[in-house]
Design an enzyme around this catalytic site. Structure first.
Site, PDB file in Angstrom:
ATOM      1  N   SER A 145      50.212  33.460 -15.352  1.00  0.00           N
ATOM      2  CA  SER A 145      49.437  34.496 -16.023  1.00  0.00           C
ATOM      3  C   SER A 145      49.488  34.218 -17.523  1.00  0.00           C
ATOM      4  CB  SER A 145      49.991  35.879 -15.685  1.00  0.00           C
ATOM      5  OG  SER A 145      49.257  36.901 -16.318  1.00  0.00           O
ATOM      6  N   LYS A 165      43.865  37.022 -15.062  1.00  0.00           N
ATOM      7  CA  LYS A 165      45.325  36.977 -14.994  1.00  0.00           C
ATOM      8  C   LYS A 165      45.892  38.233 -14.339  1.00  0.00           C
ATOM      9  CE  LYS A 165      45.618  32.918 -16.710  1.00  0.00           C
ATOM     10  NZ  LYS A 165      45.962  31.793 -15.791  1.00  0.00           N
TER      11      LYS A 165
END
Length: 254
Positions: A145, A165
């Site tokens: 992420s 993300k």
């Protein structure tokens, strides 16, 4: 940065987007800890060859490079098949590849959406799906992420990137439950600004200094400061860390 070694002898680690930057640092670290490594690249064959030579210098015939666009379903199929052909299994799946596009809502097109979500969401999801049956007990899945997904001062032009993300972080939570009975952990790394060629590209020095000053230590993170955390999660020391998003940002976001 020195980091604790994990015993990964006999393990096979696949790292997407590993011809440069953070991905290359991860490949090097996992190889040094004993893993056989599958390097992935999409276009920069020279950079991939340099990483491959470096890894095979650590241990002969311990690494292979596979060209595949893992943002496409066909590319994921090709990559997973060739990876399994190379070593017969994958113990550690590191889903590092991704793209950042800067556009605010009014500028976003359907093509932009597809570009970002194919690379950052679709590819990691289906590569995990295809390799999941081949992950042995004690396997590891590590998504990527970004600290931007948690940053209060998030720029408005990171709409698609942060959205993608967010999806990855939810995959992490759900798949940790799904894979848990097989003793496979699923975690996510969320780096802050890391000092790579890609990060520095087209940024004036004044902007680099701005990012440095946002950190308590007044510097950018280094790729090896991310790879060490990946190695921890990939190794025996990460066996009881599961379903977590780990922010690796030096206090950029707390």
């Amino acid at each position: 940065m020195s980091s604790t070694s994990q015993n990964l002898t006999g393990k096979v680690a696949l790292v997407t987007g590993s011809s440069r930057g953070i991905g290359a640092a991860i490949a090097r670290k996992l190889a040094k800890d004993g893993a056989n490594v599958i390097v992935n690249y999409v276009s920069n064959e020279k950079a991939a060859a340099e990483v491959l030579n470096e890894l095979n210098g650590i241990r002969t015939k311990s690494a292979v490079a596979i060209k595949a666009d893992v943002s496409t379903f066909e590319g994921v199929k090709k990559f997973s098949a060739e990876a399994l052909k190379a070593f017969g299994k994958v113990d550690i799946l590191v889903l590092n590849a991704g793209i950042l596009q800067n556009k605010v809502l009014s500028e976003v097109s359907e093509e932009d959406y597809d570009l970002v979500f194919n690379a950052n969401v679709k590819g990691p999801l289906f590569l995990t799906q295809m390799l999941a049956p081949h992950l042995p007990e004690g396997g590891r899945v590590i998504f990527f992420s970004s600290t931007l997904a948690h940053f209060s001062s998030v720029p408005t032009n990171t709409l698609l990137y942060c959205g993608s993300k967010g999806a990855i972080e939810q995959f992490t939570r759900v798949l940790a439950k799904d894979f848990g009975p097989r003793q496979i952990t699923v975690n996510c790394i969320a780096p802050g600004p890391i000092d790579t060629d890609m990060f520095r590209k087209d940024k004036p020095e004044q902007l680099i200094k701005f990012f440095e000053n946002l950190h308590p230590q007044k510097r950018l993170g280094q790729p090896d400061e991310v790879s060490g955390i990946v190695a921890l999660l990939a190794g025996p020391g990460g066996s009881w860390i599961n379903g977590q998003t780990v922010k690796v940002n030096g206090g950029y976001s707390v």
